[in-house]
Design a protein around this motif. Structure first.
Motif, short mmCIF file in Angstrom:
data_model
loop_
_atom_site.label_atom_id
_atom_site.label_comp_id
_atom_site.label_asym_id
_atom_site.label_seq_id
_atom_site.Cartn_x
_atom_site.Cartn_y
_atom_site.Cartn_z
N ILE A 1 0.87 -1.18 0.00
CA ILE A 1 0.00 0.00 0.00
C ILE A 1 0.91 1.23 0.00
O ILE A 1 1.62 1.48 0.98
N THR A 2 0.92 1.97 -1.09
CA THR A 2 1.78 3.14 -1.20
C THR A 2 1.22 4.30 -0.38
O THR A 2 0.04 4.64 -0.49
N LEU A 3 2.08 4.90 0.43
CA LEU A 3 1.73 6.12 1.17
C LEU A 3 2.25 7.37 0.48
O LEU A 3 1.60 8.41 0.49
N LYS A 4 3.45 7.27 -0.12
CA LYS A 4 4.05 8.42 -0.80
C LYS A 4 5.05 7.93 -1.83
O LYS A 4 5.93 7.13 -1.53
N PHE A 5 4.91 8.44 -3.06
CA PHE A 5 5.88 8.15 -4.11
C PHE A 5 6.82 9.35 -4.18
O PHE A 5 6.39 10.47 -4.40
N LEU A 6 8.10 9.09 -3.95
CA LEU A 6 9.10 10.16 -4.02
C LEU A 6 9.69 10.28 -5.42
O LEU A 6 10.02 11.36 -5.86
N GLY A 7 9.88 9.16 -6.09
CA GLY A 7 10.46 9.18 -7.42
C GLY A 7 11.97 9.27 -7.37
O GLY A 7 12.61 8.86 -6.40
N GLU A 8 12.54 9.85 -8.42
CA GLU A 8 14.00 9.94 -8.55
C GLU A 8 14.56 10.83 -7.45
O GLU A 8 14.19 12.00 -7.33
N THR A 9 15.44 10.26 -6.64
CA THR A 9 15.99 10.94 -5.47
C THR A 9 17.52 10.94 -5.57
O THR A 9 18.12 9.86 -5.61
N PRO A 10 18.14 12.13 -5.59
CA PRO A 10 19.60 12.17 -5.65
C PRO A 10 20.24 11.51 -4.43
O PRO A 10 19.75 11.67 -3.31
N GLU A 11 21.30 10.78 -4.66
CA GLU A 11 22.03 10.09 -3.59
C GLU A 11 22.41 11.06 -2.47
O GLU A 11 22.34 10.73 -1.29
N ARG A 12 22.76 12.30 -2.82
CA ARG A 12 23.18 13.29 -1.82
C ARG A 12 22.07 13.67 -0.85
O ARG A 12 22.34 14.21 0.22
N GLY B 1 11.55 19.58 -1.96
CA GLY B 1 11.45 19.67 -3.41
C GLY B 1 10.75 18.51 -4.08
O GLY B 1 10.67 18.44 -5.30
N PHE B 2 10.22 17.57 -3.29
CA PHE B 2 9.48 16.45 -3.87
C PHE B 2 8.07 16.90 -4.20
O PHE B 2 7.46 17.69 -3.48
N ASP B 3 7.53 16.37 -5.27
CA ASP B 3 6.21 16.75 -5.77
C ASP B 3 5.10 16.20 -4.88
O ASP B 3 5.18 15.10 -4.38
N ASN B 4 4.08 17.01 -4.72
CA ASN B 4 2.83 16.56 -4.12
C ASN B 4 1.83 16.59 -5.27
O ASN B 4 1.41 17.66 -5.69
N SER B 5 1.49 15.45 -5.80
CA SER B 5 0.69 15.36 -7.02
C SER B 5 -0.65 16.06 -6.93
O SER B 5 -1.27 16.36 -7.94
N GLY B 6 -1.12 16.30 -5.71
CA GLY B 6 -2.42 16.93 -5.55
C GLY B 6 -3.57 15.96 -5.66
O GLY B 6 -4.72 16.31 -5.46
N LYS B 7 -3.27 14.70 -6.00
CA LYS B 7 -4.32 13.69 -6.09
C LYS B 7 -4.80 13.35 -4.69
O LYS B 7 -4.01 13.28 -3.75
N LYS B 8 -6.09 13.11 -4.57
CA LYS B 8 -6.64 12.68 -3.29
C LYS B 8 -6.12 11.28 -2.98
O LYS B 8 -6.16 10.39 -3.82
N PHE B 9 -5.61 11.09 -1.78
CA PHE B 9 -5.06 9.80 -1.36
C PHE B 9 -6.19 8.78 -1.24
O PHE B 9 -7.18 9.01 -0.55
#
Length: 186
Positions: A44-55, A119-127
């Protein structure tokens, strides 16, 4: 250093995964046009972060820990089957949850808010908490959707006692989800 493709999710116990894989197996003979989610990857996904820089990994993990630290174990219950979008041709087939406790929505909100400042996106979609079972790829077998909704999913309660930060990778054409950090709820 390379980016990591990350998401935060509630893992499922083995018996729930097996039950949901049973739904997939029932439909396998008529599943043309469908890509089933591997049994090991059900969650069950709570949050998709996507591409995340190693730093950023230390900061991402610190925020993950901060949000999880006062959460107690809770129960969820799978109940029914559904699709996104609700009407028309489905893009995703899913198993739904019944009587979702407020803590699940609060976690999703806190992860969205906490990671937005990084700086991670909040898609605005209802969870909408759910377990993705399949994604559609092309025209579906005409029997698939009626047969899918004919399946009576037995309501099953399970305990959630950890939250996981996963990395998603492709290996030999298959998706693999590897825990980066697990937070045990107490």
């Amino acid at each position: 250093m390379s980016d990591k493709r990350l998401f935060i999710a509630l893992p499922l116990p083995k018996d729930i995964k097996e039950k949901l894989a049973g739904v997939q197996q029932l439909l396998e003979p008529i599943s043309e046009g469908v890509k089933w989610v591997e049994e090991d990857n059900l969650h069950i996904t709570l949050k998709f972060l996507g591409e995340t820089p190693e730093r950023m990994m230390d900061e991402v993990i610190d925020e993950f820990d901060r949000i999880c630290e006062n959460i107690e174990p809770f129960e969820l219950q799978i109940k029914d089957l559904g699709q996104f979008p609700k009407d028309g041709d489905p893009k995703i087939l899913w198993a739904g949850l019944q009587k979702v406790p407020p803590v699940v929505y609060r976690l999703s909100d806190e992860f969205n808010t906490g990671y937005l400042s990084m700086g991670f996106d909040n898609s605005g979609k209802k969870f909408a908490p759910h377990i993705s079972l399949a994604r559609t790829k092309s025209k579906l077998h005409e029997e698939l959707i009626p047969s899918y909704y004919d399946i009576q999913l037995e309501a099953s309660v399970f305990k959630v006692d950890k939250i996981v930060l996963y990395e998603s990778t492709h290996k030999r054409g298959a998706l693999k989800y590897t825990p980066v950090k697990e937070y045990l709820l107490k």
